[in-house]
Design a protein around this motif. Structure first.
Motif, short mmCIF file in Angstrom:
data_model
loop_
_atom_site.label_atom_id
_atom_site.label_comp_id
_atom_site.label_asym_id
_atom_site.label_seq_id
_atom_site.Cartn_x
_atom_site.Cartn_y
_atom_site.Cartn_z
N VAL A 1 13.34 13.93 -7.92
CA VAL A 1 14.02 14.03 -9.23
C VAL A 1 13.57 15.29 -9.96
O VAL A 1 14.38 15.98 -10.60
CB VAL A 1 13.74 12.78 -10.08
CG1 VAL A 1 14.31 12.95 -11.50
CG2 VAL A 1 14.37 11.54 -9.43
N ASP A 2 12.29 15.63 -9.86
CA ASP A 2 11.78 16.84 -10.52
C ASP A 2 12.54 18.09 -10.07
O ASP A 2 12.76 19.01 -10.86
CB ASP A 2 10.29 17.02 -10.22
CG ASP A 2 9.42 16.02 -10.98
OD1 ASP A 2 9.91 15.42 -11.96
OD2 ASP A 2 8.26 15.82 -10.56
N ARG A 3 12.94 18.11 -8.79
CA ARG A 3 13.63 19.29 -8.26
C ARG A 3 15.01 19.50 -8.87
O ARG A 3 15.50 20.63 -8.93
CB ARG A 3 13.77 19.17 -6.74
CG ARG A 3 12.47 19.20 -5.96
CD ARG A 3 12.77 19.05 -4.47
NE ARG A 3 11.55 18.86 -3.68
CZ ARG A 3 11.55 18.61 -2.38
NH1 ARG A 3 12.70 18.52 -1.72
NH2 ARG A 3 10.41 18.44 -1.72
N ARG B 1 0.81 -1.22 0.00
CA ARG B 1 0.00 0.00 0.00
C ARG B 1 0.85 1.27 0.00
O ARG B 1 0.33 2.37 -0.17
CB ARG B 1 -0.95 0.00 1.19
CG ARG B 1 -0.31 0.13 2.56
CD ARG B 1 -1.33 -0.12 3.66
NE ARG B 1 -0.74 -0.05 4.99
CZ ARG B 1 -1.31 -0.55 6.08
NH1 ARG B 1 -2.49 -1.14 5.99
NH2 ARG B 1 -0.71 -0.44 7.26
N LEU B 2 2.17 1.13 0.21
CA LEU B 2 3.06 2.28 0.18
C LEU B 2 3.74 2.47 -1.17
O LEU B 2 4.50 3.41 -1.34
CB LEU B 2 4.13 2.13 1.27
CG LEU B 2 3.63 2.28 2.70
CD1 LEU B 2 4.69 1.81 3.67
CD2 LEU B 2 3.26 3.73 2.99
N HIS B 3 3.46 1.59 -2.12
CA HIS B 3 4.11 1.67 -3.43
C HIS B 3 3.94 3.04 -4.08
O HIS B 3 4.92 3.67 -4.51
CB HIS B 3 3.57 0.58 -4.35
CG HIS B 3 3.98 0.75 -5.78
ND1 HIS B 3 3.23 1.48 -6.69
CD2 HIS B 3 5.07 0.32 -6.46
CE1 HIS B 3 3.84 1.48 -7.86
NE2 HIS B 3 4.95 0.78 -7.76
N ASP B 4 2.72 3.52 -4.12
CA ASP B 4 2.46 4.80 -4.78
C ASP B 4 3.17 5.94 -4.06
O ASP B 4 3.69 6.87 -4.72
CB ASP B 4 0.95 5.08 -4.83
CG ASP B 4 0.23 4.14 -5.79
OD1 ASP B 4 0.91 3.43 -6.55
OD2 ASP B 4 -1.02 4.11 -5.75
N THR B 5 3.22 5.89 -2.74
CA THR B 5 3.92 6.94 -1.99
C THR B 5 5.40 6.93 -2.31
O THR B 5 6.01 8.00 -2.51
CB THR B 5 3.71 6.74 -0.47
OG1 THR B 5 2.32 6.80 -0.18
CG2 THR B 5 4.45 7.81 0.33
N MET B 6 6.01 5.75 -2.35
CA MET B 6 7.44 5.65 -2.67
C MET B 6 7.75 6.25 -4.03
O MET B 6 8.68 7.04 -4.19
CB MET B 6 7.87 4.18 -2.62
CG MET B 6 7.77 3.53 -1.26
SD MET B 6 8.08 1.75 -1.35
CE MET B 6 7.74 1.25 0.35
N VAL B 7 6.96 5.88 -5.02
CA VAL B 7 7.18 6.39 -6.38
C VAL B 7 6.95 7.89 -6.45
O VAL B 7 7.74 8.64 -7.06
CB VAL B 7 6.25 5.64 -7.37
CG1 VAL B 7 6.32 6.28 -8.76
CG2 VAL B 7 6.62 4.17 -7.43
N GLU B 8 5.90 8.35 -5.80
CA GLU B 8 5.58 9.78 -5.80
C GLU B 8 6.69 10.61 -5.15
O GLU B 8 7.10 11.64 -5.69
CB GLU B 8 4.27 10.00 -5.04
CG GLU B 8 3.88 11.46 -4.88
CD GLU B 8 2.72 11.66 -3.92
OE1 GLU B 8 2.50 12.81 -3.50
OE2 GLU B 8 2.05 10.67 -3.57
N VAL B 9 7.19 10.15 -4.00
CA VAL B 9 8.23 10.90 -3.29
C VAL B 9 9.50 10.98 -4.12
O VAL B 9 10.09 12.06 -4.29
CB VAL B 9 8.52 10.26 -1.91
CG1 VAL B 9 9.76 10.88 -1.28
CG2 VAL B 9 7.32 10.44 -0.98
N MET B 10 9.96 9.85 -4.68
CA MET B 10 11.21 9.88 -5.44
C MET B 10 11.05 10.67 -6.74
O MET B 10 11.96 11.40 -7.15
CB MET B 10 11.70 8.47 -5.72
CG MET B 10 13.08 8.43 -6.39
SD MET B 10 14.36 9.40 -5.53
CE MET B 10 14.74 8.33 -4.14
N ASN B 11 9.92 10.57 -7.41
CA ASN B 11 9.70 11.36 -8.62
C ASN B 11 9.73 12.86 -8.32
O ASN B 11 10.31 13.65 -9.09
CB ASN B 11 8.36 10.99 -9.27
CG ASN B 11 8.51 9.90 -10.32
OD1 ASN B 11 9.41 9.94 -11.16
ND2 ASN B 11 7.63 8.91 -10.26
N ALA B 12 9.15 13.25 -7.20
CA ALA B 12 9.16 14.67 -6.82
C ALA B 12 10.58 15.14 -6.55
O ALA B 12 10.95 16.28 -6.90
CB ALA B 12 8.28 14.89 -5.60
#
Length: 411
Positions: free
Chosen positions: A131-133, A118-129
């Motif tokens: 990288v965006d920076r 259930r944390l998969h989406d959070t992990m991906v979201e946090v790391m993508n954000a």
């Protein structure tokens, strides 16, 4: 009939000696580990007997006669009482026997595959954000820009803490974790650490009180629900476990993400392989942790005279269980210095320990690192180091101090 030779103490067995300084990194020490490993499964290191072979390391980790010393590193600094001592010796890491078994039995019910998934989406979201920076710049320091900010939001999401409190959790973890560092004078950092620990305890107590009235879909609620034959976790136990999760899952993940990225940057063909085959993310975690773990060993104290493999470990001896050496044992791993994320048929790495103290959050840690590597492999093309990459000492929690890289970014 041949009369067998009586086993001798490890201190009287003509074992190889192993010398390294407190400030040396794993890569600097490793050639000496390998040389000693060729001579015997045990060496006499700077801190006492050091177990080096995969087979013997696994045996010691599973043997309940080898226990984690009370207070871990506090003993070595002469601290044997006081509020900090009480906090550390009553943590899940130090508790032994029936109490430890009970707490693990109750807690393990909350560490299911579902809790990790259930944390998969959070992990991906946090790391993508993250990288965006740094994407437009085409360069960053992996340690400060990507690895350090990554795990705290995930641990907070796991516990059910709101996003606006993530930075506070990060500060608490930074302050408290210093007391577990072997290279720091604990007395200097104790006041700030204890202040942070009290604030964290108060925060968690408040969360527990609110959850008891309104359970949700998070780990803290799962721990409150956890029951075994009518036994439940007390408020003090919930506080200890939730706080321990934050501390245990922060610096370890930060450092291993950076270490794994460093390994893959040094082996660009492996980075490209992961980029082409995202399903290799979990094997990439295993292989990079085998080759370059940030936790290189664990300390054990012998509770009684123990004979293992023809050697006697006297009661009271402190033994360093060198899991980093075991993970590159050439009798177990084919070409152990090679990095190969498609490696097959190898036994499990020993970085997460073994026996009753096997890391409770091992599956969560693997998933966190795997999701981070997958996002980075997809987003960062042709990453290459852009400066020196010094590592922290092997005797503490290691990993890169800094990891400057350049890359092309994929949107």
């Amino acid at each position: 009939m041949t009369v067998g030779t009586a086993p001798a103490s490890v201190f009287d067995s003509d074992l190889p000696t192993l010398d390294y300084a407190a400030e040396e990194s794993p890569a600097e020490v490793y050639p000496r580990l390998r040389a000693a490993q060729r001579e015997a499964p045990i060496a006499i290191g700077p801190f006492g007997p050091e177990v080096l072979s995969y087979r013997l390391v696994r045996s010691v980790l599973r043997d309940t006669r080898f226990q984690i010393p009370p207070g871990i590193n506090l003993l070595s600094q002469g601290i044997t009482s006081g509020p900090l001592w009480d906090k550390v010796v009553n943590s899940l890491l130090c508790i032994e026997g029936d109490t430890h078994h009970r707490l693990r039995s109750l807690t393990s019910k909350a560490f299911t595959p579902r809790a990790t998934l259930r944390l998969h989406d959070t992990m991906v979201e946090v790391m993508n954000a993250l990288v965006d920076r740094v994407g437009d710049a085409g360069r960053c320091d992996v340690v400060t820009d990507l690895a350090r900010p990554y795990p705290v939001p995930i641990i907070c999401a796991l516990l059910g803490a709101p996003r606006e409190d993530w930075e506070q959790f990060s500060c608490w973890a930074d302050d408290v974790f210093k007391v577990f560092t072997f290279t720091i004078d604990v007395r200097e950092v104790e006041p700030a650490a204890m202040r942070a620990w009290r604030e964290l305890d108060d925060y968690i107590d408040d969360m527990v009180a609110r959850r008891r009235h309104s359970l949700t879909d998070d780990l803290l609620s799962d721990l409150i629900r956890a029951e075994d034959d009518g036994d439940r976790l007390s408020t003090a136990e919930l506080r200890m476990l939730a706080g321990g999760l934050l501390l245990a899952g922060t610096d370890t993940t930060r450092n291993q993400v950076a270490a794994s990225v460093h390994v893959l940057c040094e082996h660009p063909e492996q980075w490209e392989l992961l980029r082409e085959r995202p399903e290799l993310a979990m094997p990439a975690v295993e292989e990079t942790m085998r080759h370059s773990p940030i936790a290189c060993g664990t300390l054990r104290m012998v509770t009684q005279d123990v004979e293992l493999d023809g050697y006697i470990f006297p009661a009271g001896t402190h033994v360093l269980v060198n899991t980093a050496a075991a993970n590159r044992d050439p009798t177990i791993y084919d070409d152990p210095d090679r990095v190969d994320i498609t490696r097959e048929g190898a036994p499990a790495i020993l970085t997460f320990g073994g026996g009753v103290h096997y890391c409770l959050g091992a599956n969560l840690a693997r998933r966190e690192i795997a999701e981070a590597l997958n996002v980075l492999a997809q987003r960062l093309k042709n990453p290459r180091t852009a400066g020196p990459v010094p590592w922290k000492p092997m005797v503490s929690l290691s990993g890169p101090k800094s990891l400057p890289i350049e890359f092309e970014v994929a949107r």
